[in-house]
Design an enzyme around this catalytic site. Structure first.
Site, mmCIF file in Angstrom:
data_model
loop_
_atom_site.group_PDB
_atom_site.id
_atom_site.type_symbol
_atom_site.label_atom_id
_atom_site.label_comp_id
_atom_site.label_asym_id
_atom_site.label_seq_id
_atom_site.Cartn_x
_atom_site.Cartn_y
_atom_site.Cartn_z
ATOM 1 N N GLU A 12 20.780 8.131 2.779
ATOM 2 C CA GLU A 12 20.162 8.569 4.032
ATOM 3 C C GLU A 12 18.634 8.460 3.932
ATOM 4 O OE1 GLU A 12 22.316 12.209 5.136
ATOM 5 O OE2 GLU A 12 23.883 10.914 5.944
HETATM 6 C C1 HEC Z 1 21.079 7.958 7.683
HETATM 7 C C2 HEC Z 1 21.482 8.710 8.846
HETATM 8 C C3 HEC Z 1 21.162 10.191 8.888
HETATM 9 C C4 HEC Z 1 19.942 10.807 8.756
HETATM 10 C C5 HEC Z 1 18.602 10.180 8.442
HETATM 11 C C6 HEC Z 1 20.169 12.211 9.003
HETATM 12 N N1 HEC Z 1 21.487 12.433 9.278
HETATM 13 FE FE1 HEC Z 1 22.318 14.156 9.882
HETATM 14 N N2 HEC Z 1 24.145 13.368 9.623
HETATM 15 C C7 HEC Z 1 24.420 12.054 9.322
HETATM 16 C C8 HEC Z 1 25.820 11.923 8.975
HETATM 17 C C9 HEC Z 1 26.523 10.638 8.578
HETATM 18 C C10 HEC Z 1 26.374 13.212 9.080
HETATM 19 C C11 HEC Z 1 27.819 13.599 8.729
HETATM 20 C C12 HEC Z 1 27.881 13.637 7.218
HETATM 21 C C13 HEC Z 1 28.996 14.458 6.637
HETATM 22 O O1 HEC Z 1 29.698 15.160 7.358
HETATM 23 O O2 HEC Z 1 29.149 14.424 5.400
HETATM 24 C C14 HEC Z 1 25.292 14.091 9.514
HETATM 25 C C15 HEC Z 1 25.455 15.450 9.832
HETATM 26 C C16 HEC Z 1 24.455 16.228 10.395
HETATM 27 C C17 HEC Z 1 24.653 17.514 11.013
HETATM 28 C C18 HEC Z 1 25.974 18.247 11.157
HETATM 29 C C19 HEC Z 1 26.501 18.176 12.555
HETATM 30 C C20 HEC Z 1 27.966 18.509 12.627
HETATM 31 O O3 HEC Z 1 28.595 18.195 13.642
HETATM 32 O O4 HEC Z 1 28.519 19.059 11.675
HETATM 33 C C21 HEC Z 1 23.418 17.964 11.423
HETATM 34 C C22 HEC Z 1 23.090 19.265 12.130
HETATM 35 C C23 HEC Z 1 22.459 16.954 11.024
HETATM 36 N N3 HEC Z 1 23.128 15.912 10.432
HETATM 37 C C24 HEC Z 1 21.089 17.066 11.156
HETATM 38 C C25 HEC Z 1 20.198 16.225 10.495
HETATM 39 C C26 HEC Z 1 18.794 16.521 10.251
HETATM 40 C C27 HEC Z 1 18.087 17.783 10.653
HETATM 41 C C28 HEC Z 1 18.262 15.429 9.613
HETATM 42 C C29 HEC Z 1 16.859 15.245 9.079
HETATM 43 C C30 HEC Z 1 16.440 16.214 8.072
HETATM 44 C C31 HEC Z 1 19.338 14.455 9.471
HETATM 45 N N4 HEC Z 1 20.492 14.999 9.979
HETATM 46 C C32 HEC Z 1 19.185 13.183 8.949
HETATM 47 C C33 HEC Z 1 23.497 11.031 9.338
HETATM 48 C C34 HEC Z 1 22.129 11.224 9.181
#
Ligand code: HEC
Ligand code: HEC
Length: 338
Positions: free
Chosen positions: A140
């Site tokens: 990520e």
């Molecule tokens: C490269 C793409 C990527 C980036 C950059 C990223 N995310 Fe995500 N995010 C994801 C993915 C894929 C998941 C699901 C992963 C899992 O469940 O293991 C996720 C899950 C989440 C969730 C959970 C939502 C749920 O429905 O459970 C939140 C809130 C979230 N991210 C916020 C953030 C925040 C705040 C940042 C920056 C600090 C961030 N993400 C950076 C891809 C990304």
């Protein structure tokens, strides 16, 4: 006689309208409150109370690509607030164009504050705890805690904003930075016509959306997609049949095989669907849900009707002004795309 019948029919349809709203409430569907103070009670966390200083700073950090190793990827890259809070990909893409190794898609960040747990397997308790994950994850943002703290503290504007948000003795550590992003995320709620309806405006839904709501409840969708998020709790996936793309990616849910019930808010904006993004359309997702979660054959017509109801969950997004981020200084870590 005829007049009496028509009058009588009018009465029946009025009571039906009232009882559909009641039925929805009885099914556990909950509106985002209209009153700002009632809403604040729901979204605020006394351990990290919402303030203007924190949410503005958290917004800057949400859009801050220099938290990532490459200096190119911010939270908004994958959770694009302009496109429903996700990226439109089946599996997320991060540092060095790496696809999520488990073939997991990015869920929307809108209304995440309402979820009982965060991530598809529910491994984080709240948005603050969740925010600590992606910044360090190699596929990520691929950063280290040191990189993040050094980046933030190298820019005087950030330091003064942290002082304004938390007091002049604030210790700007990795947790505080994640907490601040979480504080901003708490404000990302999107009231929709469906909320206006549950809040008492009978005309907020079209006739077709009301029929869709009825189908949605009659089929049993609201047993899992319930509460204020129409989702957000953990449940089994594949109760009555195996999800047909279960073998794309190695995701198996949490230790008990439980998977996060995805929110249906803004669902019209967050295709493709399911944790591995293998269902391309809402219609296909609805029919597959019926088959694997309810043992029900949902016809195309019924799916269409449910889909029409789901359009009433497309919410009004908070107005977000794209932030101007502070200038780098000689001590700001260099961007590294390797
Ligand atoms: C490269 C793409 C990527 C980036 C950059 C990223 N995310 Fe995500 N995010 C994801 C993915 C894929 C998941 C699901 C992963 C899992 O469940 O293991 C996720 C899950 C989440 C969730 C959970 C939502 C749920 O429905 O459970 C939140 C809130 C979230 N991210 C916020 C953030 C925040 C705040 C940042 C920056 C600090 C961030 N993400 C950076 C891809 C990304
Ligand atoms: C037994 C609980 C349960 C029932 C009943 C259920 N769902 Fe789901 N639903 C889930 C879970 C769990 C997921 C997450 C699937 C995944 O991660 O692959 C989900 C995902 C979805 C998605 C995809 C969301 C996304 O963002 O990818 C849609 C759309 C959906 N459900 C609609 C429905 C509809 C419509 C019904 C009724 C026909 C229904 N669901 C019945 C538990 C349920």
């Amino acid at each position: 006689m005829i007049k009496k019948m028509i009058l009588g029919m009018g009465l029946v349809s009025v009571t039906m309208a009232a009882s559909l709203m009641q039925e929805a409430k009885n099914a556990g569907l909950v509106a985002i409150p209209e009153s700002q103070s009632a809403l604040l009670k729901l979204i605020d966390d006394p351990r990290n109370p919402i303030t203007k200083e924190k949410t503005e700073l958290g917004k800057m950090l949400f859009f801050e690509p220099r938290l990532s190793k490459s200096g190119l990827i911010s939270c908004n890259t994958c959770h694009n607030l302009a496109t429903g809070g996700d990226d439109g990909l089946a599996a997320a893409v991060g540092h060095k164009w790496t696809q999520n190794p488990h073939h997991l898609g990015s869920p929307t960040v809108y209304n995440a504050v309402f979820f009982e747990k965060q991530f598809w397997d529910g491994r984080a308790a709240d948005v603050e705890a969740q925010a600590q994950g992606p910044i360090l994850a190699a596929p990520e943002m691929a950063a280290t805690k040191e990189h993040v703290v050094k980046t933030v503290t190298s820019m005087p504007e950030y330091v003064s904003r942290f002082k304004a948000a938390y007091g002049k003795n604030v210790k700007i550590d990795y947790k505080k930075i994640a907490d601040t992003i979480g504080n901003f995320e708490r404000t990302l709620v999107t009231p929709a016509p469906f909320d206006d309806y549950l809040n008492g405006n009978k005309d907020a839904l079209t006739k077709a959306q009301k029929r869709g709501l009825k189908t949605f409840m009659d089929k049993g969708c609201a047993t899992c997609h319930t509460g204020i998020a129409l989702g957000g709790s953990m449940n089994m996936l594949g109760l009555t049949a195996k999800y047909k793309y279960a073998n794309i990616g190695d995701f198996k849910g949490d230790a008990n095989g439980m998977v996060k019930v995805a929110t249906l808010r803004n669902i019209t904006q967050t295709a493709p669907y399911f944790h591995n993004g293998m269902m391309p359309t809402l219609q296909s997702a609805i029919i597959e849900m019926g088959r694997i979660q309810l043992g029900a054959k949902i016809s195309e017509k019924e799916a269409k009707s449910i889909e029409t109801f789901l359009t009433s969950l497309e919410g009004r997004k908070p107005m977000i002004v794209y932030p101007n981020l502070p200038n780098e200084t000689p001590t700001t870590p260099k961007q590294n795309i390797k």
